[in-house]
Design a protein around this motif. Structure first.
Motif, PDB file in Angstrom:
ATOM      1  N   GLU A 169       0.835  -1.214   0.000  1.00 23.10           N
ATOM      2  CA  GLU A 169       0.000   0.000   0.000  1.00 23.10           C
ATOM      3  C   GLU A 169       0.866   1.260   0.000  1.00 23.10           C
ATOM      4  OE1 GLU A 169      -3.159  -0.036  -0.691  1.00 23.10           O
ATOM      5  OE2 GLU A 169      -3.107  -2.236  -0.685  1.00 23.10           O
ATOM      6  N   PHE A 217      -9.135  -0.283  -9.719  1.00 22.33           N
ATOM      7  CA  PHE A 217      -9.001  -0.598  -8.293  1.00 22.33           C
ATOM      8  C   PHE A 217      -8.203  -1.878  -8.086  1.00 22.33           C
ATOM      9  CE2 PHE A 217     -10.316  -1.706  -4.002  1.00 22.33           C
ATOM     10  CZ  PHE A 217     -10.285  -0.470  -3.376  1.00 22.33           C
ATOM     11  N   HIS A 218      -8.408  -2.853  -8.948  1.00 24.84           N
ATOM     12  CA  HIS A 218      -7.627  -4.103  -8.893  1.00 24.84           C
ATOM     13  C   HIS A 218      -6.367  -3.847  -9.712  1.00 24.84           C
ATOM     14  CE1 HIS A 218      -6.355  -8.211  -9.584  1.00 24.84           C
ATOM     15  NE2 HIS A 218      -7.368  -8.701  -8.888  1.00 24.84           N
ATOM     16  N   LEU A 271      -8.761  -4.574  -0.279  1.00 28.20           N
ATOM     17  CA  LEU A 271      -8.924  -3.715   0.893  1.00 28.20           C
ATOM     18  C   LEU A 271     -10.213  -2.918   0.794  1.00 28.20           C
ATOM     19  CD1 LEU A 271      -5.400  -2.250   1.669  1.00 28.20           C
ATOM     20  CD2 LEU A 271      -6.629  -4.068   2.832  1.00 28.20           C
ATOM     21  N   GLY A 272     -10.823  -2.699   1.913  1.00 26.08           N
ATOM     22  CA  GLY A 272     -12.070  -1.937   1.950  1.00 26.08           C
ATOM     23  C   GLY A 272     -13.294  -2.770   1.652  1.00 26.08           C
ATOM     24  N   GLY A 273     -13.142  -4.088   1.556  1.00 27.65           N
ATOM     25  CA  GLY A 273     -14.287  -4.963   1.314  1.00 27.65           C
ATOM     26  C   GLY A 273     -14.679  -5.090  -0.142  1.00 27.65           C
ATOM     27  N   ASN A 274     -13.900  -4.514  -1.031  1.00 25.83           N
ATOM     28  CA  ASN A 274     -14.199  -4.602  -2.462  1.00 25.83           C
ATOM     29  C   ASN A 274     -13.707  -5.925  -3.038  1.00 25.83           C
ATOM     30  OD1 ASN A 274     -15.298  -1.947  -2.959  1.00 25.83           O
ATOM     31  ND2 ASN A 274     -13.247  -1.168  -2.590  1.00 25.83           N
ATOM     32  N   SER A 291     -15.518  -3.615  -8.339  1.00 22.58           N
ATOM     33  CA  SER A 291     -14.832  -2.348  -8.070  1.00 22.58           C
ATOM     34  C   SER A 291     -14.752  -1.513  -9.336  1.00 22.58           C
ATOM     35  CB  SER A 291     -13.401  -2.611  -7.592  1.00 22.58           C
ATOM     36  OG  SER A 291     -13.412  -3.346  -6.416  1.00 22.58           O
TER      37      SER A 291
END
Length: 161
Positions: free
Chosen positions: A24, A108-109, A96-99, A104
């Motif tokens: 991250e 995001f991926h 992360l964040g439940g996605n 998403s």
């Protein structure tokens, strides 16, 4: 015992929780270089940290055993990344964040974005297998190197007695 890439055994290990902050942080550190490099920066971040530790231990402290451990950690990060790369098309891994990748927004991926932008998305499984193999080979070499270092130190201690 070996595990498949799809099993995400590395992602379920305690080392994943150690690797994740470096992943991250890599996104943040590489963000000024644009979206593509920022996306790649996560994976780079988790590979760069053990490489830095390797270099410091080997070249500054001349600690070959510590460097071998860091080489093993470097290889383990490829095993940690392989399921993420493998998931680029499917988008089934929790992010992360439940996605999930499939639900998403685009980008995001990391690996879906990286492989789509480079036209390599259809090769996600092969790239993941290559990362897994490379990581495994690095880890095996690091264990052998560490064993040689320990054995050499053992012989040196016996010689000094």
């Amino acid at each position: 015992m070996t595990s498949s890439i799809a099993s995400n055994a590395a992602g379920e290990s305690f080392l994943h929780l150690i690797n994740l902050p470096f992943h991250e942080a890599g996104h943040v550190i590489f963000r000024p270089l644009g979206q593509f490099i920022a996306s790649l920066g996560g994976s780079l971040g988790q590979l760069i940290m053990p490489a830095i530790c390797f270099g410091v231990l080997l070249f500054k402290h001349h600690n070959t055993f510590g460097a071998a451990v860091c080489a093993w950690w470097f290889g383990e990060n490829f095993l940690d990344l392989a399921p993420y790369i493998n998931d680029a098309r499917a988008g089934q891994l929790p992010l992360l964040g439940g996605n999930f990748g499939h639900s998403s927004p685009y980008g995001f991926h990391d690996w879906e974005y990286l492989l789509t932008e480079t036209g390599l998305l259809r090769f996600d499984h092969g790239i993941a297998q290559g990362a897994h193999l490379l990581g495994s080979l690095i880890m095996i070499a690091a264990v052998i190197w560490g064993g040689v270092v320990l054995y050499s130190q053992f012989l040196l201690m016996r010689e000094q007695e």
